[in-house]
Design a protein around this motif. Structure first.
Motif, PDB file in Angstrom:
ATOM      1  N   CYS A  20      -5.209  -4.119  -2.627  1.00  0.00           N
ATOM      2  CA  CYS A  20      -6.209  -4.369  -3.670  1.00  0.00           C
ATOM      3  C   CYS A  20      -6.241  -5.867  -4.000  1.00  0.00           C
ATOM      4  O   CYS A  20      -5.263  -6.585  -3.756  1.00  0.00           O
ATOM      5  CB  CYS A  20      -5.853  -3.604  -4.938  1.00  0.00           C
ATOM      6  SG  CYS A  20      -6.005  -1.821  -4.784  1.00  0.00           S
ATOM      7  N   ARG A  71      -4.108   0.276  -0.719  1.00  0.00           N
ATOM      8  CA  ARG A  71      -3.273  -0.781  -0.144  1.00  0.00           C
ATOM      9  C   ARG A  71      -4.122  -2.045  -0.091  1.00  0.00           C
ATOM     10  O   ARG A  71      -5.287  -1.999   0.290  1.00  0.00           O
ATOM     11  CB  ARG A  71      -2.863  -0.356   1.266  1.00  0.00           C
ATOM     12  CG  ARG A  71      -1.785  -1.173   1.919  1.00  0.00           C
ATOM     13  CD  ARG A  71      -1.354  -0.550   3.236  1.00  0.00           C
ATOM     14  NE  ARG A  71      -0.367   0.501   3.066  1.00  0.00           N
ATOM     15  CZ  ARG A  71       0.931   0.298   2.838  1.00  0.00           C
ATOM     16  NH1 ARG A  71       1.402  -0.933   2.777  1.00  0.00           N
ATOM     17  NH2 ARG A  71       1.753   1.299   2.693  1.00  0.00           N
ATOM     18  N   GLU A  74      -5.776  -7.021  -6.776  1.00  0.00           N
ATOM     19  CA  GLU A  74      -4.642  -7.240  -7.681  1.00  0.00           C
ATOM     20  C   GLU A  74      -3.349  -7.540  -6.927  1.00  0.00           C
ATOM     21  O   GLU A  74      -2.550  -8.373  -7.369  1.00  0.00           O
ATOM     22  CB  GLU A  74      -4.447  -6.014  -8.580  1.00  0.00           C
ATOM     23  CG  GLU A  74      -3.254  -6.134  -9.510  1.00  0.00           C
ATOM     24  CD  GLU A  74      -3.269  -5.094 -10.625  1.00  0.00           C
ATOM     25  OE1 GLU A  74      -4.331  -4.909 -11.246  1.00  0.00           O
ATOM     26  OE2 GLU A  74      -2.230  -4.472 -10.866  1.00  0.00           O
ATOM     27  N   THR A  75      -3.134  -6.857  -5.804  1.00  0.00           N
ATOM     28  CA  THR A  75      -1.888  -7.123  -5.073  1.00  0.00           C
ATOM     29  C   THR A  75      -1.942  -8.474  -4.366  1.00  0.00           C
ATOM     30  O   THR A  75      -0.905  -9.020  -3.994  1.00  0.00           O
ATOM     31  CB  THR A  75      -1.584  -6.018  -4.032  1.00  0.00           C
ATOM     32  OG1 THR A  75      -2.610  -6.004  -3.042  1.00  0.00           O
ATOM     33  CG2 THR A  75      -1.481  -4.653  -4.676  1.00  0.00           C
ATOM     34  N   GLU A  76      -3.148  -9.031  -4.187  1.00  0.00           N
ATOM     35  CA  GLU A  76      -3.289 -10.310  -3.467  1.00  0.00           C
ATOM     36  C   GLU A  76      -3.431 -11.518  -4.391  1.00  0.00           C
ATOM     37  O   GLU A  76      -3.144 -12.639  -3.988  1.00  0.00           O
ATOM     38  CB  GLU A  76      -4.500 -10.251  -2.519  1.00  0.00           C
ATOM     39  CG  GLU A  76      -4.486  -9.045  -1.569  1.00  0.00           C
ATOM     40  CD  GLU A  76      -3.256  -9.027  -0.648  1.00  0.00           C
ATOM     41  OE1 GLU A  76      -2.624 -10.076  -0.441  1.00  0.00           O
ATOM     42  OE2 GLU A  76      -2.924  -7.933  -0.141  1.00  0.00           O
ATOM     43  N   HIS A 136      -9.155  -3.655  -8.303  1.00  0.00           N
ATOM     44  CA  HIS A 136      -8.799  -2.610  -7.341  1.00  0.00           C
ATOM     45  C   HIS A 136      -9.840  -2.462  -6.240  1.00  0.00           C
ATOM     46  O   HIS A 136      -9.912  -1.415  -5.581  1.00  0.00           O
ATOM     47  CB  HIS A 136      -8.471  -1.300  -8.075  1.00  0.00           C
ATOM     48  CG  HIS A 136      -7.285  -1.500  -8.964  1.00  0.00           C
ATOM     49  ND1 HIS A 136      -5.995  -1.486  -8.485  1.00  0.00           N
ATOM     50  CD2 HIS A 136      -7.211  -1.857 -10.273  1.00  0.00           C
ATOM     51  CE1 HIS A 136      -5.160  -1.789  -9.474  1.00  0.00           C
ATOM     52  NE2 HIS A 136      -5.871  -2.022 -10.559  1.00  0.00           N
ATOM     53  N   ASP A 174       2.297 -11.489  -9.419  1.00  0.00           N
ATOM     54  CA  ASP A 174       3.329 -11.455  -8.366  1.00  0.00           C
ATOM     55  C   ASP A 174       2.878 -12.244  -7.146  1.00  0.00           C
ATOM     56  O   ASP A 174       3.671 -12.970  -6.527  1.00  0.00           O
ATOM     57  CB  ASP A 174       3.627 -10.007  -7.951  1.00  0.00           C
ATOM     58  CG  ASP A 174       4.445  -9.273  -9.008  1.00  0.00           C
ATOM     59  OD1 ASP A 174       4.835  -9.923  -9.994  1.00  0.00           O
ATOM     60  OD2 ASP A 174       4.670  -8.059  -8.837  1.00  0.00           O
ATOM     61  N   ALA A 175       1.594 -12.085  -6.779  1.00  0.00           N
ATOM     62  CA  ALA A 175       1.064 -12.813  -5.618  1.00  0.00           C
ATOM     63  C   ALA A 175       1.080 -14.318  -5.872  1.00  0.00           C
ATOM     64  O   ALA A 175       1.384 -15.114  -4.969  1.00  0.00           O
ATOM     65  CB  ALA A 175      -0.359 -12.338  -5.313  1.00  0.00           C
ATOM     66  N   ARG A 201      -0.269  -5.060   0.720  1.00  0.00           N
ATOM     67  CA  ARG A 201       0.782  -4.353  -0.026  1.00  0.00           C
ATOM     68  C   ARG A 201       0.246  -3.089  -0.696  1.00  0.00           C
ATOM     69  O   ARG A 201      -0.920  -3.023  -1.073  1.00  0.00           O
ATOM     70  CB  ARG A 201       1.353  -5.281  -1.098  1.00  0.00           C
ATOM     71  CG  ARG A 201       2.262  -6.338  -0.553  1.00  0.00           C
ATOM     72  CD  ARG A 201       2.702  -7.285  -1.664  1.00  0.00           C
ATOM     73  NE  ARG A 201       3.901  -8.010  -1.270  1.00  0.00           N
ATOM     74  CZ  ARG A 201       3.905  -9.000  -0.399  1.00  0.00           C
ATOM     75  NH1 ARG A 201       2.786  -9.370   0.197  1.00  0.00           N
ATOM     76  NH2 ARG A 201       5.040  -9.626  -0.089  1.00  0.00           N
ATOM     77  N   GLN A 202       1.153  -2.128  -0.892  1.00  0.00           N
ATOM     78  CA  GLN A 202       0.800  -0.898  -1.594  1.00  0.00           C
ATOM     79  C   GLN A 202       0.539  -1.212  -3.072  1.00  0.00           C
ATOM     80  O   GLN A 202       1.297  -1.945  -3.700  1.00  0.00           O
ATOM     81  CB  GLN A 202       1.953   0.111  -1.482  1.00  0.00           C
ATOM     82  CG  GLN A 202       1.677   1.462  -2.097  1.00  0.00           C
ATOM     83  CD  GLN A 202       0.585   2.229  -1.345  1.00  0.00           C
ATOM     84  OE1 GLN A 202       0.583   2.247  -0.113  1.00  0.00           O
ATOM     85  NE2 GLN A 202      -0.340   2.821  -2.085  1.00  0.00           N
ATOM     86  N   CYS A 203      -0.551  -0.682  -3.593  1.00  0.00           N
ATOM     87  CA  CYS A 203      -0.870  -0.845  -5.022  1.00  0.00           C
ATOM     88  C   CYS A 203      -0.565   0.473  -5.733  1.00  0.00           C
ATOM     89  O   CYS A 203      -0.697   1.545  -5.139  1.00  0.00           O
ATOM     90  CB  CYS A 203      -2.342  -1.206  -5.179  1.00  0.00           C
ATOM     91  SG  CYS A 203      -2.875  -1.423  -6.888  1.00  0.00           S
ATOM     92  N   TYR A 204      -0.213   0.407  -7.010  1.00  0.00           N
ATOM     93  CA  TYR A 204       0.106   1.638  -7.752  1.00  0.00           C
ATOM     94  C   TYR A 204      -1.086   2.580  -7.819  1.00  0.00           C
ATOM     95  O   TYR A 204      -0.940   3.776  -8.055  1.00  0.00           O
ATOM     96  CB  TYR A 204       0.589   1.311  -9.171  1.00  0.00           C
ATOM     97  CG  TYR A 204      -0.478   0.673 -10.020  1.00  0.00           C
ATOM     98  CD1 TYR A 204      -1.451   1.446 -10.632  1.00  0.00           C
ATOM     99  CD2 TYR A 204      -0.529  -0.700 -10.177  1.00  0.00           C
ATOM    100  CE1 TYR A 204      -2.450   0.867 -11.383  1.00  0.00           C
ATOM    101  CE2 TYR A 204      -1.519  -1.293 -10.915  1.00  0.00           C
ATOM    102  CZ  TYR A 204      -2.479  -0.501 -11.517  1.00  0.00           C
ATOM    103  OH  TYR A 204      -3.468  -1.082 -12.227  1.00  0.00           O
TER     104      TYR A 204
END
Ligand SMILES: [Zn+2]
Length: 391
Positions: free
Chosen positions: A263, A261, A265-267, A246, A271-272, A254-257
């Protein structure tokens, strides 16, 4: 370090301390002769003999004549830990699978059970019930009762009592998981974050065994990190240190939970990785792994397909390197299956961009050698840390 009696120290305390130090040494580094144990623990040979005799009498260690003898004369006996003597229960609660094992002194997994979870639909009560059933099965199979349990959870865990504040990919919030397990198993239980325990596993059993300063970064559905500095797991307040997934690396991302935005993890999470590989979101892990392995055969194609992914990974690692100055970075989970050419390019980028990397010059990046068992092995080692605690 073992201790000798001093004024104010009771002999039974000294013996208990030295016994724990000797067991911990055998657990972490394997069999040793009495002479080696005496030298390494700083104890005289008669003390070692008394400790080994005591542990041998209760079946915790045995002794053998070593097969490789050095020099003439009577050989020093080799002291071996007995794997079934001090068993612990290890549990890895994954997003899609729960694994339960009994591990013995020396770290070997003596037996294991696992079952799949529908993603995000395993309630804490169901998971606890499954762990209890597996424990009964394993005790029947192995004939040895665990003395305590170590548990890995993919979430933010309060070390003191195993409260899971948030495990977003399990959809757990505020779950008193440690207390539920203590009650159900009637054992002392320690619960830790999966990446923290992955780092511990790499340090005790994996590629980081000889490294004192280590950053472990693992990507699965989520991305987690664990840190070992000076040979000791970094805990931070409440045990919450190491949420490397994070770190914000892309504020326009992208928005992270978690509320941010872009993080890490989102990159670089699963999923990435699917996006980078042109696979649909939710592709089974086995297919993602197969795709990564096939890419490993073509360096140029691997570097091209994963260029953006590698860029975010390098950025995250550069931040971690500047902050923590590890001598070794270990990539776990899906990152352990990245094509070698991609790992090499990330390593070069990290060295080029990080002040610490340039100054140290020799920071290594390695992939995990524990084949997906890092969290389970780490859970066992968490329990063993308490069994062999040298107070
Ligand atoms: Zn986040």
């Amino acid at each position: 370090m073992a201790v000798a009696p001093t004024a104010g120290t009771r002999p039974d305390e000294v013996r208990r301390h030295n016994r724990a130090a000797l067991l911990r040494r055998l657990h972490l580094d394997g069999p040793a002769t009495r002479a080696e144990l005496a030298a390494e623990l700083g104890l005289n040979r008669s003390t070692i003999k008394a400790l080994v005799d005591e542990l041998s009498a209760v079946g915790v260690v045995s002794e053998e004549v070593p097969t490789h003898r050095h020099g003439a004369g009577r050989p020093s006996l080799l002291v071996l830990p007995q794997a079934h003597a001090v068993p612990v229960l290890a549990v890895d609660v994954g997003v899609e699978q729960v694994s339960v094992a009994v591990a013995g002194v020396g770290g070997r997994l003596l037996g294991a059970r696992s079952w799949t979870l529908p993603r995000g639909q395993g309630t804490p009560e169901d998971v606890v019930a499954g762990i209890v059933r597996s424990r009964v099965d394993l005790v029947d199979e192995l004939g040895c009762e665990p003395t305590r349990a170590g548990v890995s959870v993919p979430g933010v865990v309060r070390r003191a009592d195993g409260l899971v504040h948030e495990a977003p990919n399990l959809h757990w919030t505020g779950v008193p998981f440690g207390s539920l397990l203590v009650e159900a198993l009637e054992l002392p239980v320690d619960v830790g974050n999966d990446a923290d325990l992955g780092a511990l596993a790499e340090h005790t059993r994996g590629v980081a065994r000889t490294s004192q300063d280590v950053v472990f970064l693992s990507a699965d559905v989520g991305v987690g990190g664990g840190v070992i500095l000076g040979g000791v797991s970094l805990r931070g307040s409440g045990g919450y240190v190491g949420e490397l997934g994070h770190m914000v690396v892309n504020p326009a991302g992208r928005q992270c939970y978690c509320g941010c935005r872009g993080c890490l993890e989102t990159e670089i999470g699963e999923d990435a990785l699917c996006r980078a590989l042109n696979l649909p979101t939710g592709t089974p892990r086995s297919l993602i792994v197969a795709e990564l392995r096939s890419l490993a055969a073509d360096d140029e194609l691997a570097l091209h397909r994963l260029a953006g992914f590698a860029e975010w990974l390098a950025l995250g690692l550069t931040n971690a390197l500047n902050l923590l100055a590890p001598e070794l970075i270990v990539l776990g989970g899906l990152l352990a299956v990245l094509p070698p050419a991609v790992v090499s390019s990330v390593t070069v980028a990290v060295h080029r961009r990080s002040l610490v990397g340039r100054a140290a010059g020799s920071v290594r990046v390695a992939t995990s050698s524990l084949a997906g068992d890092a969290a389970l092995i780490g859970a066992a080692e968490l329990a063993f840390e308490r069994v062999f605690a040298v107070s």
